[in-house]
Design an enzyme around this catalytic site. Structure first.
Site, PDB file in Angstrom:
ATOM      1  N   TYR A 141      36.378 -13.564  -2.852  1.00 41.16           N
ATOM      2  CA  TYR A 141      37.360 -12.498  -2.968  1.00 41.16           C
ATOM      3  C   TYR A 141      38.606 -12.911  -3.748  1.00 41.16           C
ATOM      4  CZ  TYR A 141      34.700  -9.841   0.528  1.00 41.16           C
ATOM      5  OH  TYR A 141      33.721  -9.148   1.198  1.00 41.16           O
ATOM      6  N   LYS A 202      26.226 -21.632   4.085  1.00 41.07           N
ATOM      7  CA  LYS A 202      24.947 -21.685   3.385  1.00 41.07           C
ATOM      8  C   LYS A 202      24.941 -22.955   2.527  1.00 41.07           C
ATOM      9  CE  LYS A 202      20.908 -19.877   2.396  1.00 41.07           C
ATOM     10  NZ  LYS A 202      19.818 -19.888   3.392  1.00 41.07           N
ATOM     11  N   ASP A 235      22.090 -16.732   7.063  1.00 42.67           N
ATOM     12  CA  ASP A 235      20.921 -15.886   7.266  1.00 42.67           C
ATOM     13  C   ASP A 235      20.343 -16.072   8.661  1.00 42.67           C
ATOM     14  OD1 ASP A 235      20.429 -18.461   6.349  1.00 42.67           O
ATOM     15  OD2 ASP A 235      18.594 -17.929   5.286  1.00 42.67           O
ATOM     16  N   ASP A 259      33.207 -11.460   6.346  1.00 44.80           N
ATOM     17  CA  ASP A 259      33.239 -10.013   6.193  1.00 44.80           C
ATOM     18  C   ASP A 259      31.941  -9.402   6.705  1.00 44.80           C
ATOM     19  OD1 ASP A 259      34.142  -7.520   5.479  1.00 44.80           O
ATOM     20  OD2 ASP A 259      34.131  -7.883   3.320  1.00 44.80           O
TER      21      ASP A 259
END
Length: 363
Positions: A141, A202, A235, A259
Site C-alpha cells: 500500500y 508468505k 493461505d 487487510d
C-alpha cells in the site's frame, strides 16, 4: 475548554449514518469532549481535487484523535471524470485518503478486534475472540505502481521473464516497520492477558520482503519468552482460522495480508457491521468501522452501527477512559444477548438509530 478534542469525519455514504448513531451513544456518556467537524471524502475530490484537504490535516494536528465513518473510492478513469470541470485535465491523481492519512500521521498500527458476542445470530462460532495487528504504512500500500515496467528494472534478476507491457506494484517491508508492529502485538498480548501471538506471512515465496518481516518477528518474540509465538503462511491461515478459530488469539501481519485476514475474522463474528478498527500511532489515532460507504444505503439509516460504536469504545480505551469503554462494550453485549433489537443484517427491522438508542439506554 473540553478535556478531549475529537476530529469528527463522517466521510461518504453510510459513514454519516453510523457516526450519527455513534454520537447518540457518546452523548449519553459523561465524557468531557468537543467534536470538531472535519471534511473528508469523495465530495471533496470532486469539488476540490483533494479528498483529504489540508484544513482537515490541520484539524487533526489540533485534536487528540479522530472518529472516521467511511470513504468512497473509485477507479482512476471514473475519478478523473467526476472532477469538477475546472479541475479536469490538471493531472490530479486520486489516492485513498485513509491510506494517505495513515502514512502522513504514521499510524502504523491497524488494530482490529474480532469478538463473537453471545446472542449475535451471525456468529460463525461462539467463543471467538481474535485481535489482528496489521502493519499500516508499508507493504503493497505504499502506492508505488507503474503502468509499464520501467526499462531500468530489467537489470534485476528474474525481470527478463516479465512482459514489457506488464503493470507492476512495489512492496516495501523494512526491519524497523516490522519490529514495531510485532512489538505492539506482543505488548498488547502481555497487557491484555492474551495467550499467544501468531505471525502471518508468505516467506516461502516472498523470500526477501516477508523474510525481513519474519526475521523481525522472531527477534521481537525472543524478548517475550512468557508469551507463546508461532507463525503461519497466509493461505494456510485462511484455512486454519475457519477450521479452528479458537486456536488463535493475537495475529500480526503485513499490510495487505492484514487487510484480507481481518475481514475474514470480522465475518466470523457477524460481518463488517461488527468490524471496528483503530489506526494508531505514537501520538495520534483514528478510529473507524471497517465497512465501506455503501452508497445504495446512504441516508436510509438502515445499516448496523455496532462496528462504529465499538470503534468509539476503542477510542475511549485509547484515551485512557477504560471505565467508559467497558460501559459501551457492556451495553453492546447486553443488547445483543437480549436479541430484541436487531438491524436488517441480523434478520431484524431496527434502524441504525434504533440500535444506537437501545445501546445508549443500557449505559
Amino acid at each position: 475548554m473540553a478535556r478531549y478534542r475529537i476530529a469528527w469525519m463522517p466521510g461518504d455514504g453510510i459513514g454519516v449514518d453510523v457516526l450519527d448513531a455513534t454520537r447518540l451513544v457518546l452523548d449519553r456518556l459523561d465524557l468531557d469532549a468537543e467534536y470538531i467537524p472535519a471534511d473528508i471524502g469523495w465530495k471533496f475530490w470532486c469539488q476540490e481535487g483533494d479528498p483529504l484537504p489540508q484544513r482537515t490535516l490541520d484539524i487533526m494536528k489540533e485534536t487528540d484523535c479522530a472518529m472516521f465513518g467511511a470513504i468512497t473510492s473509485k477507479g482512476k478513469d471514473v475519478a478523473d471524470k467526476e472532477l469538477a470541470p475546472e479541475l479536469q485535465g490538471k493531472g490530479l491523481s486520486y489516492r485513498s485518503p485513509i491510506v494517505r492519512m495513515r502514512q502522513l500521521l504514521d499510524l502504523y498500527i491497524c488494530l482490529r478486534p474480532c469478538k463473537a458476542y453471545p446472542g449475535n445470530p451471525l456468529n460463525y462460532r461462539e467463543g471467538i475472540d481474535l485481535v489482528v495487528f496489521r502493519e499500516n504504512t508499508e507493504g503493497m500500500y505504499i502506492g508505488v505502481e507503474y503502468e509499464r515496467v520501467p526499462e531500468e528494472f530489467y537489470a534485476a534478476p528474474g525481470m527478463a521473464k516479465v512482459p514489457r507491457d506488464a503493470a507492476i506494484s512495489l512492496r516495501a517491508i523494512t526491519p524497523g516497520g516490522s519490529e514495531r508492529i510485532v512489538r505492539a502485538a506482543f505488548e498488547y498480548a502481555r497487557t491484555h492477558g492474551r495467550k499467544k501471538v501468531t505471525a502471518v506471512h508468505k516467506a516461502n515465496v516472498l523470500r526477501q520482503t516477508d523474510g525481513v518481516f519474519m526475521a523481525a518477528a522472531r527477534k521481537v518474540a525472543a524478548e517475550y519468552p512468557d508469551i507463546p509465538f508461532d507463525d503461519a503462511n497466509i493461505d494456510a491461515m485462511g484455512m486454519w482460522l475457519l477450521k479452528n478459530p479458537l486456536n488463535y488469539d493475537v495475529i500480526v501481519t503485513t499490510n495487505l495480508f492484514g487487510d484480507i485476514i481481518s475481514d475474514l475474522c470480522a465475518q466470523m463474528v457477524g460481518g463488517l457491521g461488527f468490524g471496528c478498527s483503530g489506526n494508531i500511532g505514537k501520538t495520534y489515532a483514528v478510529f473507524e468501522p471497517t465497512h465501506g460507504s455503501a452508497p445504495k444505503y446512504a441516508g436510509q439509516y438502515k445499516v448496523n452501527p455496532i462496528a462504529s460504536i465499538l470503534a468509539a469504545r476503542m477510542m475511549l480505551e485509547w484515551l485512557g477512559e477504560k471505565d467508559l469503554a467497558a460501559q459501551v462494550e457492556g451495553a453492546v453485549a447486553t443488547v445483543l444477548a437480549e436479541g430484541q433489537v436487531r438491524t436488517y443484517d441480523m434478520g431484524g427491522s431496527a434502524s441504525t438509530l434504533d440500535m444506537a438508542r437501545a445501546i445508549a439506554e443500557r449505559l
